[in-house]
Design a protein around this motif. Structure first.
Motif, PDB file in Angstrom:
ATOM      1  N   SER A 386       0.860  -1.167   0.000  1.00  0.00           N
ATOM      2  CA  SER A 386       0.000   0.000   0.000  1.00  0.00           C
ATOM      3  C   SER A 386       0.900   1.221   0.000  1.00  0.00           C
ATOM      4  N   PRO A 420      -4.686   2.137  -1.708  1.00  0.00           N
ATOM      5  CA  PRO A 420      -5.042   1.624  -0.376  1.00  0.00           C
ATOM      6  C   PRO A 420      -4.604   0.187  -0.130  1.00  0.00           C
ATOM      7  N   ASN A 439      -7.102   3.061  -6.761  1.00  0.00           N
ATOM      8  CA  ASN A 439      -6.413   4.227  -6.210  1.00  0.00           C
ATOM      9  C   ASN A 439      -7.421   5.344  -5.993  1.00  0.00           C
ATOM     10  N   THR A 440      -7.182   6.137  -4.974  1.00  0.00           N
ATOM     11  CA  THR A 440      -7.981   7.343  -4.844  1.00  0.00           C
ATOM     12  C   THR A 440      -7.069   8.530  -5.096  1.00  0.00           C
ATOM     13  N   ASN A 472     -12.136  15.377  -5.687  1.00  0.00           N
ATOM     14  CA  ASN A 472     -11.846  13.979  -6.017  1.00  0.00           C
ATOM     15  C   ASN A 472     -11.721  13.886  -7.526  1.00  0.00           C
ATOM     16  N   ALA A 535      -7.714   5.540   8.461  1.00  0.00           N
ATOM     17  CA  ALA A 535      -8.577   4.409   8.803  1.00  0.00           C
ATOM     18  C   ALA A 535      -7.889   3.602   9.883  1.00  0.00           C
ATOM     19  N   TRP A 547      -4.702   5.953   4.750  1.00  0.00           N
ATOM     20  CA  TRP A 547      -5.424   7.222   4.730  1.00  0.00           C
ATOM     21  C   TRP A 547      -6.462   7.169   3.626  1.00  0.00           C
ATOM     22  N   PHE A 548      -7.592   7.798   3.854  1.00  0.00           N
ATOM     23  CA  PHE A 548      -8.614   7.868   2.812  1.00  0.00           C
ATOM     24  C   PHE A 548      -9.142   9.302   2.739  1.00  0.00           C
ATOM     25  N   SER A 551     -14.987  12.352   0.173  1.00  0.00           N
ATOM     26  CA  SER A 551     -15.557  11.890  -1.095  1.00  0.00           C
ATOM     27  C   SER A 551     -17.051  12.188  -1.031  1.00  0.00           C
ATOM     28  N   GLU A 602     -12.554  -2.860  -0.237  1.00  0.00           N
ATOM     29  CA  GLU A 602     -12.880  -1.817  -1.213  1.00  0.00           C
ATOM     30  C   GLU A 602     -14.117  -1.039  -0.797  1.00  0.00           C
ATOM     31  N   LEU A 604     -14.548   0.278   2.145  1.00  0.00           N
ATOM     32  CA  LEU A 604     -14.121   0.893   3.399  1.00  0.00           C
ATOM     33  C   LEU A 604     -15.114   1.964   3.865  1.00  0.00           C
ATOM     34  N   GLU A 605     -15.628   2.733   2.900  1.00  0.00           N
ATOM     35  CA  GLU A 605     -16.532   3.833   3.278  1.00  0.00           C
ATOM     36  C   GLU A 605     -17.801   3.313   3.953  1.00  0.00           C
TER      37      GLU A 605
END
Lengths: 788, 285
Positions: A386, A420, A439-440, A472, A535, A547-548, A551, A602, A604-605
């Motif tokens: 990651s 991530p 990827n974000t 984003n 997270a 980290w996220f 969004s 995937e 996570l949110e």
């Protein structure tokens, strides 16, 4: 309009009124009198290092100014003869008579004080700086101060010292993670030469990544956060690396209990170009073969750090700085491996446009990554990686409008690229699918303007406005969730498509009014926004935390902080006291659902839960500097709570960082020319914890039944650390100066509970014992440092 | 991972010590444990009560309840065992059918002692499971354990499949607690042929393994629901060692019984694969 909006409106109005006031004033003055500007740099006479925050006092007018973070100062005067006093902590004051008839530049070299610099525990730049500065909730430490505090295994650590300051606390025993005024550790912006450090811990957080030998100074902002910084809602920790001695080659080396250090600095071109390189490595792993059993001989566990910086003065108007940090942790046994670390790179160009306008252009790269996996290839081998990358461009300007107004403005844009998680098998004919989370990518921009205004000699206001934009950007996958956090749809985002934008106005203001010499009152308001979150649902950070970004599903966190303070110095500034009260209100606070799955997920949110949080408290700080006794006493009273939809049945619960009482005592006593003694004692209320209220049998085992989250507390925490430093003889004559540091961590062997576990009795599994784990017994350490 | 943490903890001289804790009390609640599988056998639902955390005794059974299971076609009444109070049994020719939803109903119980009977319900869908082609034992030198490797075709498809793996040694269930089973989803293997996936292990125990050459080792692979998967994960988390670096805050298990009861009622299908343990450590494929 709700109250928050009203507040913002008021602040904006306030700023507007002041701005008009400023322009009217300055317009008037230009007509009346001609102004002379004197500018330059304040530097250390022996090393040529810039002295950040050195103060300049004009005797005739009683007004003053402060050198910026590159040591640059600028003052405007009406023609005449003046006496200027330049001062900086630990340096001899310098008074200069000048005849101001035209603009000129003047570099000032200050000699390190005859008073031993090493012995100074902690002091502000100027004797009564704590009174006159418009800032509150602000702590500054110099590298030499940090060295004097006894720490775990003798490994000097700036974060461990900050944890002794009011309002700052370790997230758990021995951890370099910290919570400021009840906030989460991921709400602290940690900058190393302007580059964000995303995971500041080595060895699962027991040591910080900052090698003190390479550090010049550290400044923490808990209340008013300068408008030039943003992106975190709790605090700003600004760490500056040393620049390197411009006059002569010198170095330091140290041998400690767990690590060794080596630093070399010196001129490449005398007075113009200099460098510093500093390295540190642990050697625990080198001892493993000696002590460990056969089957552990191949185990490896170590970390290292490398800091490097080069700076070049092209001419009096142009300076360049290049700095970098590279650090890594490695764990390895015969079967598996794990490694992680940060890389940062900063390139800066200081340019003086004219004596009143200073600029700095910065290019920043920051990277954090981890990898783990199996050593051997084979059917069940795998790798998991990651990483997070930031590229950033920043422009900052200081405009010294007149003696009453110093304006800062600028902007920053950052590209965040987060991968991530990616896990895959290593075998050629592999049966495992690769798991690669999308990827974000995101862009974070900000522009800001702020002014430090001396309204009268006694009344100083610092106010600013930051406007941030977060976007984003594709490619990526956007998942849609229903009210129960189940995925209802997904959308592929094309490359370069901006699919979500947030904007934020962040007003900040800080006022200080000097009641009498040595007494002042201050107040501040600060609004901050946070677009990147970590997270982690454990209280201490782990290397696997990712980290996220904000969004469409995750709104940015927002904080409004109000604080007031009373500052008083007694015994001619030898004892500084202060009382600060704060209230912080945070929106869109993030917590995690029960048994959240945060790794390689995937969705996570869908594990996140949102709500609000608030904290309030009082901080009392007494700093003393009496003959050979120096140190401080800090006391923090805190309440920090949250209310999150979907956590704890939607009821309010305590933040895991709510420690009602927190006391730190720091003492440093100079025994003789050669020896000194230091001690610190800490006490805090045990952290909130969830404990069982019942049991039941399921699946053949006894399962705990819990009531509400964080209803109970861990036992209270307290600990005493001691250290004794012995310097080598005849310092003045020898080229090399050596010192021994003997330290003891947890001197009276307090068994502080790190965690409470419940274990079944060996003979009768129906009987359960509560068992606490404490990490440290008495930990002695010896360090030898040499300076050449 | 955990291994590495222990090495680290060793270096910082971590110690443990028993402590006295005064914990709060709660009122007893009904605890349900019920499984419907595709095996033809006596199935049971166990009813008990919760108690104080430091009660340190067997939790009391709930007797004289009316327990029934409906599969959408027929309702089966369960009969309380005479020798094992609180255990409600089906006939021994009972088996679950994949694709059906089973509903559990518990009546005639008064847990809170207010003189009024309460009713509790739960339901679960019986998922299919893929066939185990074969299994294999392989010695893992580094960790000193026997790996159980699975050979089977993972069916793939749009939905995520969840699996539970149990071990049977010579007709005796070896993993008789939910803390000993392993559970997995099909993320890594979705639609692929599992060619020796490491799904379970026999650890060394007091310098001896629990298995001997000549033993018949059977792997039971169960197709479970996502809800039960989450329950097992949570149970293993809550009953395992808590390490602050990695463990989230403690929380109750996500049960599926109505009316505030604890525990679980779930359905799953089973598939078996066996091998004879040779004890040959050099037998690497």
């Amino acid at each position: 309009m709700n109250t928050v909006q009203t507040n913002i409106f008021n602040v904006i109005l306030f700023i507007l009124i002041f701005s008009i006031n400023i322009s009217v004033c300055s317009a008037k003055k230009t007509y009346i009198e001609k102004k002379i500007t004197i500018s330059g740099y304040v530097k250390d006479a022996q090393t040529g290092e810039n002295l950040t925050g050195a103060t300049i006092l004009i005797k005739e007018t009683g007004k003053g100014s402060t050198a910026n973070s590159y040591g640059f100062y600028s003052i405007s005067l009406t023609p005449g003869t003046y006496h200027l006093t330049f001062s900086f902590i630990g340096y001899d004051e310098k008074e200069i008579e000048i005849k101001a008839d035209k603009d000129f530049s003047l570099n000032i070299l200050l000699e390190p004080g005859s008073e031993q610099l090493q012995e100074i525990v902690i002091t502000s730049q100027q004797k009564d700086h704590n009174i006159t500065s418009p800032l509150m909730g602000n702590e500054k430490l110099l590298s030499n101060d940090i060295k004097q505090i006894p720490v775990l295994m003798g490994e000097t650590d700036l974060i461990k010292v900050l944890q002794l300051m009011p309002g700052v606390q370790a997230t758990s025993e021995g951890s370099s993670g910290f919570s400021v005024r009840g906030g989460n550790p991921d709400q602290n912006l940690i900058l190393l030469d302007e580059a964000t450090v995303y995971n500041a811990g080595h060895f699962l957080g027991f040591f910080s990544v900052f090698n003190n030998d390479a550090i010049n100074s550290v400044e923490l902002y808990k209340g008013y956060i300068p408008a030039s910084s943003g992106g975190r809602i709790s605090s700003l920790l600004n760490i500056r690396m040393k620049e390197g001695n411009k006059k002569k080659f010198s170095g330091t080396a140290g041998i400690g209990t767990i690590a060794s250090r080596f630093t070399l600095e010196g001129p490449i071109i005398k007075d113009r170009t200099s460098f510093i390189v500093s390295a540190r490595r642990t050697y625990l792993d080198l001892l493993i073969p000696v002590f460990a059993k056969d089957d552990m001989k191949d185990n490896r566990i170590y970390f290292y750090d490398l800091n490097a910086k080069v700076n070049h003065t092209l001419n009096k108007n142009n300076h360049f700085y290049l700095s970098g940090y590279f650090g890594r942790d490695v764990f390895r046994n015969e079967f598996s491996k794990m490694d992680f670390g940060n890389k940062t790179f900063t390139a800066r160009w200081n340019h003086v446009y004219n004596p009143r306008l200073f600029s700095n252009l910065t290019l920043i790269y920051s990277n954090y990554d981890y990898g783990l996996g199996t050593i051997e290839s084979g059917a069940n081998s795998f790798e998991w990686k990651s990483n997070l990358k930031d590229w950033s461009l920043k422009a900052d300007f200081n405009y010294y409008m007149n003696t009453s107004n110093t304006i800062s403005f600028g902007g920053q844009t950052t590209y965040h690229d987060i991968m991530p998680g990616n896990a895959y098998g290593k075998d050629e004919d592999d049966m495992y699918n690769e798991i690669r989370l999308a990827n974000t990518n995101s862009l974070e921009h900000a522009i800001y303007i702020s002014n430090t205004q001396n309204i009268t000699q006694r009344f100083v206001v610092k106010y600013g406005l930051r406007f941030s934009i977060f976007q984003n950007i594709g490619p990526g996958t956007l998942f849609e969730y229903d009210d129960n956090y189940n995925v209802t749809g997904e959308r592929e985002i094309k490359k370069g498509e901006i699919y979500n934008t947030y904007t934020g106005l962040e007003p900040r203001i800080s006022l200080s009014y000097i009641l009498t010499p040595g007494t002042s009152v201050k107040a501040s308001y600060s609004r901050t926004k946070q677009y990147l979150n970590m997270a982690s649902n454990s209280t201490s950070s782990s290397p696997l935390d990712i980290w996220f970004p904000a969004s469409p599903n995750v709104k940015p966190q927002t904080a409004d902080q109000y604080s007031v303070g009373f500052f008083k110095n007694i015994f001619s500034n030898k004892v500084e006291t202060s009382l600060e009260l704060f209230y912080k209100n945070m929106q869109n606070t993030i917590d995690f659902k029960d048994h959240a799955e945060l790794l390689l997920n995937e969705h996570l949110e869908g594990e996140l839960r949102f709500g609000k949080s608030w904290s309030y408290g009082a901080e009392i700080f007494v700093r003393y500097n009496l003959n050979n006794w120096k140190g401080w006493i800090s006391y923090t009273r805190l309440k920090a709570e949250r209310k999150i939809d979907g956590v704890n049945n939607n009821k309010t619960y305590l933040s895991p960082y709510d420690h009602t009482n927190d006391i730190s005592l720091v003492v440093n006593h100079r025994i003789s020319e050669r020896s000194s003694f230091a001690a610190n004692w800490v006490f805090y209320t045990g952290a909130p914890v969830t404990l069982p209220v019942g049991r039941y049998e399921s699946g053949g085992v006894i399962v705990p039944l819990y009531s509400d989250r964080n209803e109970e507390r861990m036992p209270n925490y307290h600990r005493l650390d001691l250290s004794f430093t012995l310097h080598s003889k005849n310092k003045k004559q020898k080229q090399c100066k050596g010192e021994w540091v003997f330290s003891v961590y947890n001197a009276y062997y307090r068994k502080n509970a790190w965690v409470i576990n419940f274990e079944n009795d060996d003979d009768n599994p129906l009987i359960i014992h509560a068992r606490m784990t404490y990490l440290f017994s008495i930990i002695p350490a010896i360090t030898y440092n040499i300076k050449f | 991972m955990k291994n590495l943490i222990y090495i680290l903890l060793l270096f910082i001289s971590a110690c443990t010590e028993d402590i006295e804790l005064n914990l709060k009390h709660t009122d007893p609640r009904l605890v349900v444990e019920g499984f419907i599988t595709t095996d033809t056998a006596t199935h049971y639902v166990r009813l008990s009560k919760s108690g104080d955390f430091f009660a340190n005794e067997q939790m009391p059974a709930v007797r004289h309840a009316k327990v029934s299971i409906n599969d959408g076609h027929y309702t089966y009444e369960l009969i309380e065992s005479e020798s094992l109070p609180g255990l409600y049994l089906t006939f021994d020719n009972f088996f679950g059918v994949t694709g059906r939803t089973y509903k559990l109903k518990i009546e005639n119980v008064d847990i809170n002692d207010d003189g009024v009977y309460e009713t509790y319900t739960a339901q679960s869908y019986l998922n299919p499971v893929t066939k185990v082609d074969s299994i294999k034992l392989e010695y893992e030198d580094n960790w000193d354990l026997w790996k159980v490797l699975l050979y089977a075709m993972e069916p793939g498809g749009d939905t995520t499949d969840y699996y539970m793996f149990s071990l049977i040694v010579n007709d005796t269930l070896y993993t008789d607690q939910l803390t000993e089973v392993t559970v997995a989803d099909d993320r890594f293997i979705d639609g692929n042929y599992a060619k020796g996936v490491w799904v379970h292990s026999f650890y060394i125990n007091n310098d001896e393994y629990d298995i001997y050459p000549g033993d018949t080792i059977t792997l039971k692979m169960s197709g479970i629901t996502s809800e039960f998967y989450n329950y097992v994960i949570a149970l293993q988390e809550e009953t395992g060692t808590n390490i602050p670096l990695f463990s989230g805050p403690p929380a109750n298990l996500p049960g599926n019984i109505s009316n505030g009861a604890l525990g679980y009622f779930t359905c799953y299908s089973n598939s078996y694969g066996s091998t004879i343990h040779t004890g040959d450590k050099t037998d690497i494929q």
